[in-house]
Design an enzyme around this catalytic site. Structure first.
Site, mmCIF file in Angstrom:
data_model
loop_
_atom_site.group_PDB
_atom_site.id
_atom_site.type_symbol
_atom_site.label_atom_id
_atom_site.label_comp_id
_atom_site.label_asym_id
_atom_site.label_seq_id
_atom_site.Cartn_x
_atom_site.Cartn_y
_atom_site.Cartn_z
ATOM 1 N N ILE A 79 24.324 19.632 -13.386
ATOM 2 C CA ILE A 79 25.154 18.425 -13.282
ATOM 3 C C ILE A 79 24.159 17.286 -13.033
ATOM 4 O O ILE A 79 23.236 17.430 -12.226
ATOM 5 C CB ILE A 79 26.173 18.571 -12.130
ATOM 6 C CG1 ILE A 79 27.085 17.352 -12.001
ATOM 7 C CG2 ILE A 79 25.509 18.852 -10.796
ATOM 8 C CD1 ILE A 79 28.223 17.550 -10.957
ATOM 9 N N SER A 80 24.314 16.177 -13.728
ATOM 10 C CA SER A 80 23.357 15.060 -13.574
ATOM 11 C C SER A 80 23.447 14.470 -12.171
ATOM 12 O O SER A 80 24.489 14.543 -11.519
ATOM 13 C CB SER A 80 23.662 13.954 -14.583
ATOM 14 O OG SER A 80 23.601 14.440 -15.896
ATOM 15 N N ALA A 81 22.354 13.842 -11.732
ATOM 16 C CA ALA A 81 22.356 13.132 -10.449
ATOM 17 C C ALA A 81 23.292 11.929 -10.561
ATOM 18 O O ALA A 81 23.354 11.290 -11.612
ATOM 19 C CB ALA A 81 20.954 12.656 -10.108
#
Ligand code: SAH
Length: 234
Positions: A79-81
């Site tokens: 999951i992206s930051a």
């Protein structure tokens, strides 16, 4: 190959200190992103305040939901930051009612933020090549009460021709070059965002002219993403 590893266990509803605890952590994270100058648009700030990132994480990662870090979601994907989701949402100049295409649904979190920012009159189509992640993302989105995202299983490097054209298109994995079908599937006046490079890459923003005749391209800075696979991927 990490892609084919077992998934991390789905999140457990019991951990995390209750709804108000999560809400406070979410508000702190949003305050930090505003202070850092990453979030500035009202609709995007509201989207970040309303979407529970903890619902998009596997149990083992949930306690870290409001750290500004990418986290593993199983199958070797991440999951992206939050800051990267914020940078991309602001760079796309999202507005209510837009039709948006996301390539790389992963957990569904970034799609949920985008969907919330474009509102009920807008729609997000999100393509995911990994069937189990696609199913998990659809379940996460339902749990979070997000109704305007359509998760589609397939090779997003080719875009989604049957739903084109789109006001906005963005890719959440690193591509070796800008996939030509994504440029073709953009409306005149539309914006496309693609991380280009090998894992450590540069975010490229392409704007299609209002008359549809040409495009301008700019580099928005360095970033790190998992690789885009498929026909126009690695
Ligand atoms: N937006 C996601 C981050 C996903 S990581 C989130 O908020 O959680 C990148 C995702 O892109 C992975 O799930 C990976 O499986 C997917 N992906 C890689 N190549 C793809 C392709 N050609 N088509 C669709 N999805 C792809």
């Amino acid at each position: 190959m990490r892609d084919e590893e077992e998934p991390l266990k789905p999140e457990s509803p019991k951990r995390g200190g209750g709804e108000s605890g999560w809400r406070a952590k979410r508000a702190n994270m949003v305050e930090r992103l505003v202070d850092e100058g990453i979030l500035s648009s009202r609709s995007i700030i509201e989207a970040f305040l309303s979407v529970p990132r903890e619902l998009f994480l596997p149990a083992a990662m949930r306690a870290h939901a409001y750290e500004d870090e990418p986290l593993p979601i199983g199958y070797g994907q991440t999951i992206s930051a939050p800051h990267m989701v914020g940078i991309m949402c602001e760079a796309l100049e999202l507005q209510g009612g837009q039709k948006v295409l996301e390539i790389g649904c992963g957990s569904g979190y970034h799609a949920a933020i985008t969907a919330s920012a474009v509102g009920g009159g807008g729609t997000v189509f999100s393509v995911e090549r990994h069937n189990r992640l696609a199913r998990a993302a659809a379940a996460n989105l339902a749990k979070a009460g997000i109704a305007n995202v359509r998760v589609v299983e397939g090779d997003g490097s080719c875009g989604l021709a049957k739903e084109a054209p789109f006001d906005r298109i963005y890719v959440t994995c690193a591509a070796p070059r800008v996939p030509p079908p994504l440029v073709e599937q953009l409306k005149p006046g539309g914006i496309l965002l693609v991380p280009v490079g090998n894992i450590f890459c540069e975010l490229v923003r392409i704007k299609k002219d209002e008359n549809g005749g040409g495009c301008s391209s700019e580099r928005l800075g360095g970033c790190a993403f998992v690789p885009l696979r498929g026909k126009y991927g690695f």
